[in-house]
Scaffold this motif. Structure first.
Motif, PDB file in Angstrom:
ATOM      1  N   ASP A  20       0.975  -1.280  -0.107  1.00 43.70           N
ATOM      2  CA  ASP A  20       0.141  -0.006  -0.094  1.00 43.70           C
ATOM      3  C   ASP A  20       0.684   1.145   0.084  1.00 43.70           C
ATOM      4  O   ASP A  20       0.169   2.383  -0.136  1.00 43.70           O
ATOM      5  CB  ASP A  20      -1.048  -0.190   1.315  1.00 43.70           C
ATOM      6  CG  ASP A  20      -2.094  -1.039   1.115  1.00 43.70           C
ATOM      7  OD1 ASP A  20      -2.376  -1.572  -0.011  1.00 43.70           O
ATOM      8  OD2 ASP A  20      -2.684  -1.214   2.089  1.00 43.70           O
TER       9      ASP A  20
ATOM     10  N   GLU B 193       2.133   3.490  -2.055  1.00 47.24           N
ATOM     11  CA  GLU B 193       2.179   3.717  -3.508  1.00 47.24           C
ATOM     12  C   GLU B 193       3.385   4.545  -3.831  1.00 47.24           C
ATOM     13  O   GLU B 193       3.902   4.555  -4.911  1.00 47.24           O
ATOM     14  CB  GLU B 193       0.874   4.191  -3.692  1.00 47.24           C
ATOM     15  CG  GLU B 193      -0.228   3.517  -3.570  1.00 47.24           C
ATOM     16  CD  GLU B 193      -1.582   4.189  -3.901  1.00 47.24           C
ATOM     17  OE1 GLU B 193      -1.647   5.007  -4.410  1.00 47.24           O
ATOM     18  OE2 GLU B 193      -2.697   4.030  -3.376  1.00 47.24           O
TER      19      GLU B 193
ATOM     20  N   ASP C  83       8.657  -0.132  -6.877  1.00 47.22           N
ATOM     21  CA  ASP C  83       8.159  -1.431  -6.859  1.00 47.22           C
ATOM     22  C   ASP C  83       9.335  -2.225  -6.355  1.00 47.22           C
ATOM     23  O   ASP C  83       8.904  -3.388  -5.494  1.00 47.22           O
ATOM     24  CB  ASP C  83       7.696  -2.054  -8.400  1.00 47.22           C
ATOM     25  CG  ASP C  83       6.530  -1.400  -8.789  1.00 47.22           C
ATOM     26  OD1 ASP C  83       5.836  -0.934  -7.811  1.00 47.22           O
ATOM     27  OD2 ASP C  83       6.240  -1.594  -9.872  1.00 47.22           O
TER      28      ASP C  83
ATOM     29  N   ARG D  13      -7.161   3.927  -2.428  1.00 49.13           N
ATOM     30  CA  ARG D  13      -6.071   3.614  -3.466  1.00 49.13           C
ATOM     31  C   ARG D  13      -6.525   4.486  -4.474  1.00 49.13           C
ATOM     32  O   ARG D  13      -7.698   4.486  -4.915  1.00 49.13           O
ATOM     33  CB  ARG D  13      -6.148   2.133  -3.626  1.00 49.13           C
ATOM     34  CG  ARG D  13      -5.973   1.345  -2.293  1.00 49.13           C
ATOM     35  CD  ARG D  13      -4.169   1.282  -2.078  1.00 49.13           C
ATOM     36  NE  ARG D  13      -3.763   2.415  -1.418  1.00 49.13           N
ATOM     37  CZ  ARG D  13      -3.739   2.604  -0.117  1.00 49.13           C
ATOM     38  NH1 ARG D  13      -4.447   1.715   0.501  1.00 49.13           N
ATOM     39  NH2 ARG D  13      -3.481   3.788   0.182  1.00 49.13           N
TER      40      ARG D  13
ATOM     41  N   GLU E 147      -2.955   2.282  -8.875  1.00 41.74           N
ATOM     42  CA  GLU E 147      -2.791   1.628  -7.838  1.00 41.74           C
ATOM     43  C   GLU E 147      -3.521   0.355  -7.932  1.00 41.74           C
ATOM     44  O   GLU E 147      -3.058  -0.745  -7.722  1.00 41.74           O
ATOM     45  CB  GLU E 147      -2.618   2.062  -6.476  1.00 41.74           C
ATOM     46  CG  GLU E 147      -2.301   0.946  -5.233  1.00 41.74           C
ATOM     47  CD  GLU E 147      -1.128   0.297  -5.200  1.00 41.74           C
ATOM     48  OE1 GLU E 147      -0.860  -0.592  -4.720  1.00 41.74           O
ATOM     49  OE2 GLU E 147      -0.103   0.910  -6.007  1.00 41.74           O
TER      50      GLU E 147
ATOM     51  N   ARG F 155      -2.503  -1.832 -10.701  1.00 40.06           N
ATOM     52  CA  ARG F 155      -1.441  -2.756 -10.384  1.00 40.06           C
ATOM     53  C   ARG F 155      -1.752  -3.867  -9.660  1.00 40.06           C
ATOM     54  O   ARG F 155      -1.279  -4.972  -9.985  1.00 40.06           O
ATOM     55  CB  ARG F 155      -0.370  -2.054  -9.813  1.00 40.06           C
ATOM     56  CG  ARG F 155       0.497  -0.936 -10.484  1.00 40.06           C
ATOM     57  CD  ARG F 155       1.645  -0.449 -10.002  1.00 40.06           C
ATOM     58  NE  ARG F 155       1.340   0.329  -8.638  1.00 40.06           N
ATOM     59  CZ  ARG F 155       1.271   1.654  -8.793  1.00 40.06           C
ATOM     60  NH1 ARG F 155       1.253   2.310  -9.782  1.00 40.06           N
ATOM     61  NH2 ARG F 155       0.975   2.298  -7.731  1.00 40.06           N
ATOM     62  N   ARG F 156      -2.698  -3.696  -8.858  1.00 42.14           N
ATOM     63  CA  ARG F 156      -3.194  -4.698  -7.734  1.00 42.14           C
ATOM     64  C   ARG F 156      -4.097  -5.877  -8.643  1.00 42.14           C
ATOM     65  O   ARG F 156      -4.439  -6.893  -7.924  1.00 42.14           O
ATOM     66  CB  ARG F 156      -3.887  -4.113  -6.679  1.00 42.14           C
ATOM     67  CG  ARG F 156      -2.879  -3.152  -5.786  1.00 42.14           C
ATOM     68  CD  ARG F 156      -1.690  -3.840  -5.064  1.00 42.14           C
ATOM     69  NE  ARG F 156      -2.532  -4.557  -3.846  1.00 42.14           N
ATOM     70  CZ  ARG F 156      -2.749  -3.913  -2.918  1.00 42.14           C
ATOM     71  NH1 ARG F 156      -2.646  -2.600  -2.621  1.00 42.14           N
ATOM     72  NH2 ARG F 156      -3.167  -4.530  -1.975  1.00 42.14           N
TER      73      ARG F 156
END
Length: 482
Positions: free
Chosen positions: A283, A285, A289, A435, A439, A442-443
């Motif tokens: 979480d 953000e 990565d 979020r 984000e 990406r999840r």
């Protein structure tokens, strides 16, 4: 020069600190200003003192204008502030060190690193806290030890992991690396991190360094300015246990890259890293990565909300500690029970409630009664916050509702029995969490934010026209918020 022994001068200084705490918040005030003293007010200058050069440098660089504004709000004649480092000559009556903390003359150990010379204070030559700050660590609070940490169901695992890290010896196999602790405000993250630092350094076998994210960044910036960046990096990577607090405040691509390099170097060398933040790695953000992946690869533990029983025990413990310094301070069991049931948000609110009762008892000599407690702490009683929904929970419950797997939701499959549940899950992620669209994308298997936006708008439209789907979405929301 103004006489600082007058009540009016002390009251003015107290009001200035009160304004400063209100502006910067309790955390920042405790970290940077709690040990700042007023030495004199001379013509248009307020002369202040702090115990270390680092505190002086940090406050001058980041907060001097704010401190001046707070002074001018109380005394218009003050046009500038002057910050000095306290010495024995400045202190009128220095506290006598305990017998086991009598400091020897500070020895300095010089290490050559790529041609640069870095001075490291020898830890054995001074008390733990002084040696820690001399090594560049953030200030430590002597109250934040394992002995004063209250263990309950919400923090048992975290406490056990922290104790294991603190008790390990040099050469032992590192079990949890990194150890990543996350929790909301006031639930004990900093307490455990500082407890690890106190206990680890007291053993004398390993060097443990505690840094806030702000201090980590400041160290790198200062090293770059003084052209000792390589030496600073090598010194950091020579630490046995590196403890980083409030990682959510780590900003800037260059600084995140330096943190990532330091993290990798320490872990690869078998050194321990402990990190705390207000949310899990996935979480964060703003972090790269690679950093999030490395953090998630260790032991990630959450400290949950304080249960009522634990809140009660914390209050009893704090009252007992306060009574050692304030004889006659009594809080009836019914009042303790009322506060522990009513103040549910975090431990800092409990501390605040107790401080109010202590101040009332000492300053007005009033006994602490239920009526007094209800009046004094009413603004600390907050409405119950809704449960924080996680994207993982949304994916799991939606997959179960529509009889698909979580991997289906994250896959590239475009069949109708997968597309609709995936869109519903994205819609719930946008409406029930904080979020961002990128984000969420990406999840959900690395999708573009425009895909998420399309899904959200489509489900919003269908919910308004399809009663059956609206009922399904309402049912899913209830399940997630229970």
């Amino acid at each position: 020069m103004t006489n600082l022994n007058t009540n009016s001068e002390q009251e003015r200084w107290t009001r200035v600190k009160g304004r400063l705490k209100a502006e910067v918040g309790d955390d920042i005030f405790s970290s940077w200003f709690a040990r700042m003293d007023l030495e004199a007010v001379e013509k248009d200058t307020a002369r202040l003192s702090v115990p270390t050069r680092f505190l002086k440098s940090w406050i001058q660089s980041h907060y001097s204008d704010r401190v001046l504004r707070c002074w001018q709000a109380e005394e218009h004649n003050v046009q500038r502030i002057d910050i000095m480092v306290r010495t024995a000559a400045i202190k009128v009556a220095p506290a006598k060190p305990r017998a086991d903390e009598q400091p020897e003359p500070v020895r300095e150990q010089k290490e050559k690193t790529n041609g640069a010379e870095v001075k490291l204070a020898t830890a054995a030559a001074m008390p733990v806290s002084a040696a820690h700050e001399a090594s560049g660590g953030s200030p430590l609070d002597p109250r934040l030890t394992f002995d004063t940490f209250m263990v309950g169901r919400s923090n048992t695992l975290t406490h056990a992991a922290a104790k294991q890290v603190a008790a390990a010896r040099r050469g032992d196999m590192v079990m949890f690396n990194p150890l990543y602790i996350h929790a909301g405000v006031g639930l004990g993250k900093t307490h455990l991190l500082q407890a690890i630092t106190w206990a680890g350094n007291a053993n004398g076998d390993r060097k443990v360094l505690y840094l806030t994210a702000e201090r980590f960044m400041y160290g790198f910036v200062s090293a770059l300015k003084s052209q000792t960046a390589i030496a600073y990096k090598e010194a950091l990577r020579g630490i046995d246990v590196l403890v980083i607090d409030d990682l959510q405040f780590l900003t800037g691509k260059n600084m995140q890259a330096e943190f990532c390099h330091t993290l990798n170097a320490l872990i690869d060398a078998g050194r321990q890293v402990v990190v705390a933040a207000d949310r899990p790695p996935a979480d964060l953000e703003t972090l790269d990565d690679r950093v999030r992946s490395r953090l998630a690869g260790g032991l990630v533990v959450e400290m949950g909300p304080l249960g009522e029983e634990l809140r009660f025990e914390i209050l009893k413990n704090r009252i007992s500690a306060a009574r050692q310094h304030h004889q006659g301070f009594e809080v009836p069991e019914t009042v303790v029970s009322y506060i522990s049931k009513s103040i549910t948000h975090n431990g800092r609110d409990l501390e605040g409630a107790l401080n109010r009762l202590l101040a009332l008892s000492k300053l007005t000599a009033q006994p602490v009664t239920m009526e007094v407690a209800e009046r004094e702490v009413k603004d600390l009683i907050r409405p119950q916050e809704p449960k924080r929904v996680k994207i993982e929970d949304i994916q799991r419950i939606v997959a179960r509702q529509y009889n698909v797997s979580r991997s289906d939701l994250l896959s590239s499959r475009r069949t109708a029995n997968v597309v609709r549940p995936r869109q519903v899950a994205m819609y719930l992620a946008k409406t029930l969490t904080l979020r961002s669209l990128p984000e969420i994308g990406r999840r959900f298997g690395g999708r573009d934010h425009t895909t998420v936006l399309h899904a959200v708008r489509k489900i919003e439209h269908l919910v308004g026209t399809d009663t059956s789907l609206a009922d399904e979405v309402d049912s899913l929301k209830r399940q997630l918020q229970e």
